[in-house]
Write a protein that holds these residues in place. Sequence first.
Motif, PDB file in Angstrom:
ATOM      1  N   SER A  81     -20.369   3.710  -4.143  1.00  0.00           N
ATOM      2  CA  SER A  81     -20.289   5.168  -4.120  1.00  0.00           C
ATOM      3  C   SER A  81     -21.658   5.774  -4.413  1.00  0.00           C
ATOM      4  O   SER A  81     -22.314   5.426  -5.392  1.00  0.00           O
TER       5      SER A  81
ATOM      6  N   PRO B 265      -9.975   1.109  -4.438  1.00  0.00           N
ATOM      7  CA  PRO B 265     -10.431  -0.096  -3.746  1.00  0.00           C
ATOM      8  C   PRO B 265     -10.650  -1.282  -4.666  1.00  0.00           C
ATOM      9  O   PRO B 265     -10.663  -2.418  -4.234  1.00  0.00           O
TER      10      PRO B 265
ATOM     11  N   GLY C 296      -8.309   8.971   8.414  1.00  0.00           N
ATOM     12  CA  GLY C 296      -6.922   8.532   8.333  1.00  0.00           C
ATOM     13  C   GLY C 296      -5.929   9.422   9.050  1.00  0.00           C
ATOM     14  O   GLY C 296      -4.758   9.508   8.669  1.00  0.00           O
TER      15      GLY C 296
ATOM     16  N   SER D  57     -10.584   5.297  10.125  1.00  0.00           N
ATOM     17  CA  SER D  57      -9.968   4.379   9.165  1.00  0.00           C
ATOM     18  C   SER D  57      -9.124   5.131   8.147  1.00  0.00           C
ATOM     19  O   SER D  57      -9.425   6.262   7.766  1.00  0.00           O
ATOM     20  N   GLY D  58      -8.068   4.501   7.689  1.00  0.00           N
ATOM     21  CA  GLY D  58      -7.165   5.122   6.728  1.00  0.00           C
ATOM     22  C   GLY D  58      -7.823   5.506   5.425  1.00  0.00           C
ATOM     23  O   GLY D  58      -7.396   6.432   4.737  1.00  0.00           O
ATOM     24  N   SER D  59      -8.905   4.806   5.045  1.00  0.00           N
ATOM     25  CA  SER D  59      -9.613   5.138   3.813  1.00  0.00           C
ATOM     26  C   SER D  59     -10.571   6.302   3.996  1.00  0.00           C
ATOM     27  O   SER D  59     -11.150   6.774   3.022  1.00  0.00           O
ATOM     28  N   PHE D  60     -10.713   6.782   5.228  1.00  0.00           N
ATOM     29  CA  PHE D  60     -11.648   7.879   5.477  1.00  0.00           C
ATOM     30  C   PHE D  60     -10.871   9.060   6.082  1.00  0.00           C
ATOM     31  O   PHE D  60     -10.157   9.730   5.383  1.00  0.00           O
TER      32      PHE D  60
ATOM     33  N   ARG E 224     -13.255   9.953  -1.260  1.00  0.00           N
ATOM     34  CA  ARG E 224     -11.829  10.215  -1.426  1.00  0.00           C
ATOM     35  C   ARG E 224     -11.325   9.402  -2.605  1.00  0.00           C
ATOM     36  O   ARG E 224     -11.886   8.355  -2.950  1.00  0.00           O
TER      37      ARG E 224
ATOM     38  N   HIS F  13      -9.326   6.791  -3.917  1.00  0.00           N
ATOM     39  CA  HIS F  13      -8.550   5.614  -3.542  1.00  0.00           C
ATOM     40  C   HIS F  13      -8.857   4.539  -4.566  1.00  0.00           C
ATOM     41  O   HIS F  13      -9.696   4.709  -5.439  1.00  0.00           O
TER      42      HIS F  13
END
Length: 681
Positions: A530, A388, A255, A250-253, A384, A386
């Motif tokens: 988190s 969200p 990516g 996934s792009g959030s991980f 990371r 980001h």
Amino acid sequence: MASRGYVQDWPLLTPTLLDHAARVHGVGARIASRGVTQPHVIRHSSYGSLRMRALALAKAISMRLGISSGDNVATMAFNTTQHLELWYAIMGIGAVCHTLNPRYSHEQLIYIMQHAGDVALFFDGPLLVDDDPNLLHNIIPSLVRPAEGGYMPTLKHVVAMEDAQNAAPLRTAFDAAFASKDHAHFHCMEELVEWGLVGVPFSWFHGKDIRTLDENMPAGLCYTSGTTGRPKGVIYTHRSNVLHALACSSGSFYGWTVNDTCLPVVPLFHANAWAYAFCAPMAGVKLVFPGRSLDGRSLVDLLVAYKVTVTSGVPSVWHGVVQFLQQHTHICLPHLLVVGSGGSALPPVLLQYFRLNQRIGEGKCEVFQGWGMTELSPIGTISRIHVPLEPLPTPQIASASVIEVFDDHKSSTTPPRDLHSCANWSEKQSSARLLRAGVPIYTVQLRIVEPDSSDKALPKELPWDDESVGQLQVRGAAVVRRYYGGVVADDARDNDDTNNTTHHDDDRHNLTVDGWFDTGDLAAIDASGSIRIHDRVKDCIKSGGEWISSVDLEAAVWESLRGGIEVQGSSGATFLLREVCAIGIPHPRWEERPLLVVVVEKKGEQQPPSFVVPDDDARAIAMNIKEALLATVAKWWIPEHVVVMCAPLPKGSTGKVDKKLIRSQMINTVERVARTTTSKL
């Protein structure tokens, strides 16, 4: 209404990942691999050629060696193209790829291979020639001969991952020692590949219709590090591997894209290789394998030469890279955009070096930290930067009006205000966020429960408020249900049966009453999901009825010192902090008290291996650390003793600091430690 039939049944099988890479990204050299026997030789290949060789090898190990679906095949090798070919060849005939960690002791390797019932062992030649010349001579006899307790040998083949020329002396030594009187046969992997390339082409799973295959059949096997007892086997299925790779990609991980070049330092033999063996072919990423050369110079050479954009490994590797770059200030890594770290907590000084250094990614290098376990396939969370939780803006659109309809109730999961403004975080806030364990990938669900309530039918769940600390539990599509051989964790801790021949799974499992896997970690979770790892349950320090987190105490040391790395000695010399370890030692009044072990290096000087910090400097370093800690932790957290040393902390087979060993040695020498702050492990 029938629940099946509207969508095709297409089993999730790992070889299909390589099929995809070969079809879509198969043309041109996309894989570089430094030699193991010859580190000066770098071999280039494509995904197309990797698939062709993997199929040829699958044909040979099936039709020539007689390995069948369901058999366990052990590999003990470094990060090379050959090793990746072997992964897919084994899985592609329905056998199980059992990765062995060469850092295990000979006793552990014997136990693991006997327990797994491996039918073949593939190994890199230098493991015998250079690293451990007695390896095969010490373990093979226990694997090819019957033993007391009813163990019957299963190992039939030993294969050197070499060409014929380099395998010849190994074959001679092996045949002289074993083959003439035992039942294992020696082979050369390149000869097997050449044999497989001749004649009728081979197809995965012997050409069976993919629709008839079970995606839940075992594909991989990896044993835990055995920190609480005997190592335990974790099975990965084809389905769990593919789903885990999809979630990690996934792009959030991770990516990754086809434009990335990845240098995976994390070993293929460790914890399912952090899933990159599956994620990379899925995305068509260019791969650069380092072989066994993991020193700072060798890794930087590859990072520069191949314009690597993404790399990942454990903190001890990044220490070596940073040290080399500090000594060679003319070297720049402008293409390096992402550095991943895991296995143990990332020291803040390393995070800051990669993130803020203009020589790396032109000052835009992103660092992420991951948390996971062998039992999780292995990625659980990734941290990371980001945004969200950043709310949508309220745009001014002439042709439409925006109507806000949402629930503004103040539930326990309402994000705190400061998370909504994370786009404007300071560097300190960003670093603090990255040093957390991160948020879970899709397919991993988390909860924290009140300690010691796991055995209850309905354990008390704790809120995600970043303050409540509880036992971290997980469940998901790639999380272990039970260990290989039916071993349950609680039983395995006391299991001393080295001749266990019951290798079939049974109905026992390692889940809580309501179906969650207990990780053994204590953690807090904030409203955005988190994780903040408080400590391992077994590493927490219980002092006077209160708990001290060894992880938090170690982090406080880094945070409290000037620049996060420098500490003064009595002679005026400046010492650089390299490693920190906090453990608990017995105390007659308080049950346990914290002891701190720090590794330092004299700034600006090349230290000989025999260098020992002078006692006066060591005492001053210890006092300065204690005084600095007073500003960041409660007084009763201040360590009873600070041991200052120059030699690296002992590491376990997975590269993590071996706190169990340090604790036992410090307990045995605690009276001497009380008299001096200088010690050697």
